[in-house]
Design a protein around this motif. Sequence first.
Motif, PDB file in Angstrom:
ATOM      1  N   ALA A  10      -2.194   8.093  -3.774  1.00  0.00           N
ATOM      2  CA  ALA A  10      -2.846   7.275  -4.629  1.00  0.00           C
ATOM      3  C   ALA A  10      -3.975   6.690  -3.756  1.00  0.00           C
ATOM      4  O   ALA A  10      -4.143   6.568  -2.777  1.00  0.00           O
ATOM      5  N   THR A  66      -3.607   7.035   0.051  1.00  0.00           N
ATOM      6  CA  THR A  66      -2.402   6.917   0.639  1.00  0.00           C
ATOM      7  C   THR A  66      -1.282   7.869   0.214  1.00  0.00           C
ATOM      8  O   THR A  66      -1.142   7.949  -1.067  1.00  0.00           O
ATOM      9  N   LYS A 123       5.180   1.887 -12.675  1.00  0.00           N
ATOM     10  CA  LYS A 123       4.577   2.343 -11.566  1.00  0.00           C
ATOM     11  C   LYS A 123       5.037   3.663 -10.878  1.00  0.00           C
ATOM     12  O   LYS A 123       5.403   3.541  -9.801  1.00  0.00           O
ATOM     13  N   TYR A 170       4.653   3.369  -6.751  1.00  0.00           N
ATOM     14  CA  TYR A 170       3.891   2.736  -6.064  1.00  0.00           C
ATOM     15  C   TYR A 170       4.056   1.283  -6.333  1.00  0.00           C
ATOM     16  O   TYR A 170       4.454   0.982  -7.175  1.00  0.00           O
ATOM     17  N   CYS A 215       7.339   9.780  -7.618  1.00  0.00           N
ATOM     18  CA  CYS A 215       6.757   8.896  -6.527  1.00  0.00           C
ATOM     19  C   CYS A 215       6.459   7.580  -7.283  1.00  0.00           C
ATOM     20  O   CYS A 215       6.725   7.440  -8.796  1.00  0.00           O
ATOM     21  N   GLN A 239       0.751  -1.268  -0.118  1.00  0.00           N
ATOM     22  CA  GLN A 239       0.011   0.039   0.159  1.00  0.00           C
ATOM     23  C   GLN A 239       0.939   1.259  -0.057  1.00  0.00           C
ATOM     24  O   GLN A 239       0.334   2.278  -0.016  1.00  0.00           O
ATOM     25  N   GLN A 240       2.157   1.300   0.068  1.00  0.00           N
ATOM     26  CA  GLN A 240       2.992   2.312   0.019  1.00  0.00           C
ATOM     27  C   GLN A 240       3.179   3.190  -0.992  1.00  0.00           C
ATOM     28  O   GLN A 240       2.979   2.593  -2.107  1.00  0.00           O
ATOM     29  N   VAL A 241       3.216   4.421  -0.850  1.00  0.00           N
ATOM     30  CA  VAL A 241       3.633   5.206  -2.069  1.00  0.00           C
ATOM     31  C   VAL A 241       4.984   5.807  -1.820  1.00  0.00           C
ATOM     32  O   VAL A 241       5.186   6.517  -0.422  1.00  0.00           O
TER      33      VAL A 241
END
Lengths: 114, 113
Positions: free
Chosen positions: B92, B102, B71, B25, B23, B2-4
């Motif tokens: 996101a 997130t 991504k 993801y 960024c 789930q991290q960005v």
Amino acid sequence: EPEVTQTPSHQVTQMGQEVILRCVPISNHLYFYWYRQILGQKVEFLVSFYNNEISEKSEIFDDQFSVERPDGSNFTLKIRSTKLEDSAMYFCASKTGTGSNEQFFGPGTRLTVL
Amino acid sequence: QQQVKQSPQSLIVQKGGISIINCAYENTAFDYFPWYQQFPGKGPALLIAIRPDVSEKKEGRFTISFNKSAKQFSLHIMDSQPGDSATYFCAASQGSGYSTLTFGKGTMLLVSP
């Protein structure tokens, strides 16, 4: 332009005390959120609320936390017994409905637990 | 998953220069990628957002570039101004329902005069 409002802007409390943070979302919005931001860190999701019930909550949102929409305009976050680590900026956000992803954030409440 | 992940943590750019924040993801179910701007003592404000069906979106001096296969997505601020000095967060979410955001860890941008 409609905006999310939050009160108070700053709350100082003693450890173990209960606090209630208040938010007035934008009037035609249906989804409501609480996020928090510990000083210097990222914004973290706490809870989402839709149709008078919690839709999703994070692991941060434990039994000490609760949310309520007591009337047609207010959305509150209650912390039952505050801890030092609850000190953070708490943001309320809202969005219209399923057709939009845009969340509008309030100015935040800075909570300081002593 | 789930991290960005956001970089850099801080950025100093000369006035008139280009600011670039990146960024990345993990969750391929994410389908909405906003950038938020936050001034000290204020709440995050939506700056610009993109969906994965386009590779670039431009609004004034702000452009999001999106690379679905990698991504990754990035914010470019052209002709950076001192008034752009703020913290920028990428985020996101997935779906159009309660669509929890997130956030990345933020980038503190300073545009020097």
